[in-house]
Motif scaffolding. Structure first.
Motif, PDB file in Angstrom:
ATOM      1  N   VAL A 292       0.762  -1.231  -0.097  1.00  0.00           N
ATOM      2  CA  VAL A 292       0.072   0.114  -0.042  1.00  0.00           C
ATOM      3  C   VAL A 292       0.802   1.296  -0.071  1.00  0.00           C
ATOM      4  O   VAL A 292       0.635   2.300  -0.732  1.00  0.00           O
ATOM      5  N   LEU A 293       1.821   1.141   0.639  1.00  0.00           N
ATOM      6  CA  LEU A 293       2.979   2.457   0.904  1.00  0.00           C
ATOM      7  C   LEU A 293       3.932   2.640  -0.093  1.00  0.00           C
ATOM      8  O   LEU A 293       4.716   1.568  -0.178  1.00  0.00           O
TER       9      LEU A 293
ATOM     10  N   ALA B 268      -6.319   7.756   4.099  1.00  0.00           N
ATOM     11  CA  ALA B 268      -6.277   8.882   3.027  1.00  0.00           C
ATOM     12  C   ALA B 268      -6.248   8.157   1.526  1.00  0.00           C
ATOM     13  O   ALA B 268      -6.741   8.755   0.857  1.00  0.00           O
ATOM     14  N   LYS B 269      -5.472   6.766   1.600  1.00  0.00           N
ATOM     15  CA  LYS B 269      -5.282   6.388   0.115  1.00  0.00           C
ATOM     16  C   LYS B 269      -6.823   5.721  -0.124  1.00  0.00           C
ATOM     17  O   LYS B 269      -7.089   5.571  -1.448  1.00  0.00           O
ATOM     18  N   GLU B 270      -7.482   5.135   0.768  1.00  0.00           N
ATOM     19  CA  GLU B 270      -8.809   4.845   0.552  1.00  0.00           C
ATOM     20  C   GLU B 270      -9.748   5.555  -0.016  1.00  0.00           C
ATOM     21  O   GLU B 270     -10.459   5.724  -0.882  1.00  0.00           O
TER      22      GLU B 270
ATOM     23  N   ARG C 287       0.184   1.852  -3.918  1.00  0.00           N
ATOM     24  CA  ARG C 287       1.492   2.155  -3.750  1.00  0.00           C
ATOM     25  C   ARG C 287       2.205   3.074  -4.734  1.00  0.00           C
ATOM     26  O   ARG C 287       2.892   4.077  -4.507  1.00  0.00           O
ATOM     27  N   GLU C 288       1.544   2.967  -5.989  1.00  0.00           N
ATOM     28  CA  GLU C 288       2.342   3.600  -7.081  1.00  0.00           C
ATOM     29  C   GLU C 288       1.316   4.948  -7.461  1.00  0.00           C
ATOM     30  O   GLU C 288       2.072   5.928  -7.777  1.00  0.00           O
ATOM     31  N   HIS C 289       0.185   4.739  -7.314  1.00  0.00           N
ATOM     32  CA  HIS C 289      -0.788   5.702  -8.095  1.00  0.00           C
ATOM     33  C   HIS C 289      -1.194   6.721  -7.051  1.00  0.00           C
ATOM     34  O   HIS C 289      -1.795   7.780  -7.485  1.00  0.00           O
ATOM     35  N   LEU C 290      -1.264   6.206  -5.805  1.00  0.00           N
ATOM     36  CA  LEU C 290      -2.224   7.297  -4.784  1.00  0.00           C
ATOM     37  C   LEU C 290      -0.946   7.327  -3.801  1.00  0.00           C
ATOM     38  O   LEU C 290      -0.518   6.626  -3.049  1.00  0.00           O
TER      39      LEU C 290
ATOM     40  N   ARG D  30      -1.655   9.956  -9.332  1.00  0.00           N
ATOM     41  CA  ARG D  30      -0.918  10.177 -10.561  1.00  0.00           C
ATOM     42  C   ARG D  30      -0.891   8.803 -11.418  1.00  0.00           C
ATOM     43  O   ARG D  30      -0.497   7.696 -11.120  1.00  0.00           O
ATOM     44  N   LEU D  31      -1.354   8.833 -12.494  1.00  0.00           N
ATOM     45  CA  LEU D  31      -1.437   7.869 -13.609  1.00  0.00           C
ATOM     46  C   LEU D  31      -1.022   8.599 -15.023  1.00  0.00           C
ATOM     47  O   LEU D  31      -0.908   9.693 -15.118  1.00  0.00           O
ATOM     48  N   PRO D  32      -0.608   7.575 -15.932  1.00  0.00           N
ATOM     49  CA  PRO D  32      -0.091   8.451 -17.046  1.00  0.00           C
ATOM     50  C   PRO D  32      -1.121   9.324 -17.650  1.00  0.00           C
ATOM     51  O   PRO D  32      -0.769  10.439 -18.454  1.00  0.00           O
ATOM     52  N   ASP D  33      -2.314   8.935 -17.592  1.00  0.00           N
ATOM     53  CA  ASP D  33      -3.252   9.931 -18.156  1.00  0.00           C
ATOM     54  C   ASP D  33      -4.157  10.905 -17.207  1.00  0.00           C
ATOM     55  O   ASP D  33      -5.266  11.385 -17.588  1.00  0.00           O
ATOM     56  N   HIS D  34      -3.675  10.893 -16.075  1.00  0.00           N
ATOM     57  CA  HIS D  34      -4.555  11.549 -15.008  1.00  0.00           C
ATOM     58  C   HIS D  34      -3.264  12.036 -13.872  1.00  0.00           C
ATOM     59  O   HIS D  34      -2.771  11.002 -13.203  1.00  0.00           O
ATOM     60  N   ASN D  35      -3.369  13.231 -13.569  1.00  0.00           N
ATOM     61  CA  ASN D  35      -2.490  13.693 -12.480  1.00  0.00           C
ATOM     62  C   ASN D  35      -3.439  14.913 -11.751  1.00  0.00           C
ATOM     63  O   ASN D  35      -3.728  15.676 -12.305  1.00  0.00           O
ATOM     64  N   GLU D  36      -3.635  14.655 -10.371  1.00  0.00           N
ATOM     65  CA  GLU D  36      -4.483  15.403  -9.637  1.00  0.00           C
ATOM     66  C   GLU D  36      -3.860  15.529  -8.338  1.00  0.00           C
ATOM     67  O   GLU D  36      -3.523  14.552  -7.682  1.00  0.00           O
TER      68      GLU D  36
END
Length: 210
Positions: free
Chosen positions: A128-129, A150-152, A166-169, A186-192
């Motif tokens: 997860v982390l 927080a990640k949930e 672990r990688e995207h949140l 954070r994803l290849p097509d989404h950054n927020e």
């Protein structure tokens, strides 16, 4: 079901937190379930989980009633994210034994999670982390709980699949006891970049992402 007053300093956002005391029958009598919701509930065998499922919807109905609107149930999109039927805005639900919560933001996507502080958070750390989050949490159950919760909340806000916690949140380091954190999807097509509102309340921790 006793309502527990929980205030959020977020414009256009309402949060409700309940300590569940009713029976399944009493909760069900307060709702008119859609066909899809009946099927959803019918697929839940565990009595405690059925109780929490119903309590979340009674809590959400109360939020809607408090705004003078008519609650017509929920529908779920292709990813399983819930939405209010016939009403605008964004919602999120969360429950844990003995507690049900709901949040309704009038204009922005929102995510919600409620958790007790448990030693088992130590077991989910590797999947997860991130490495830096593991170092910052330092094995402390209360800090691990914040990262998990927080990640949930971030996951529920994003509302889609095909990501890993672990990688995207990601969550920025924080001071113990902090009430406002910064998180990222954070994803290849989404950054927020998102704000995480952290409430240290019964049964342990509640976080709203928006």
């Amino acid at each position: 079901m006793p309502q527990v007053s929980t205030q959020l300093n977020i414009p256009d956002c309402d949060l409700i937190r309940w300590q569940i005391s009713e029976s399944e029958t009493t909760l069900a009598q307060q709702l008119v379930l859609t066909h899809e919701e009946k099927l959803d509930l019918g697929g839940i065998a565990h009595p405690g989980q059925r109780l929490e499922w119903l309590a979340c919807r009674v809590a959400l109905k109360t939020l809607v009633d408090n705004r003078g609107e008519t609650y017509a149930g929920l529908w779920k999109d292709e990813y399983g994210k819930p939405h209010l039927r016939g009403l605008t805005g964004h919602i999120s639900l969360s429950h844990t034994p003995g507690w049900a919560t709901a949040v309704w933001h009038q204009t922005k996507p929102v995510g919600l999670d409620i958790e007790p502080i448990r030693d088992q958070f130590k077991r989910v750390v590797p999947r997860v982390l991130s490495a830096s989050e593991i170092a910052d949490a330092d094995g402390q159950p209360d800090r691990l709980a914040v990262y998990w919760c927080a990640k949930e909340a971030l996951y529920k806000l994003y509302g889609k699949r095909q990501l890993t916690f672990r990688e995207h949140l990601l969550v920025e380091p924080f001071e113990t006891g902090a009430t406002q954190l910064t998180g990222y999807v954070r994803l290849p097509d989404h950054n927020e970049t998102l704000t995480l509102y952290c409430l240290h309340v019964e049964p342990g921790l509640l976080i709203v992402a928006c």
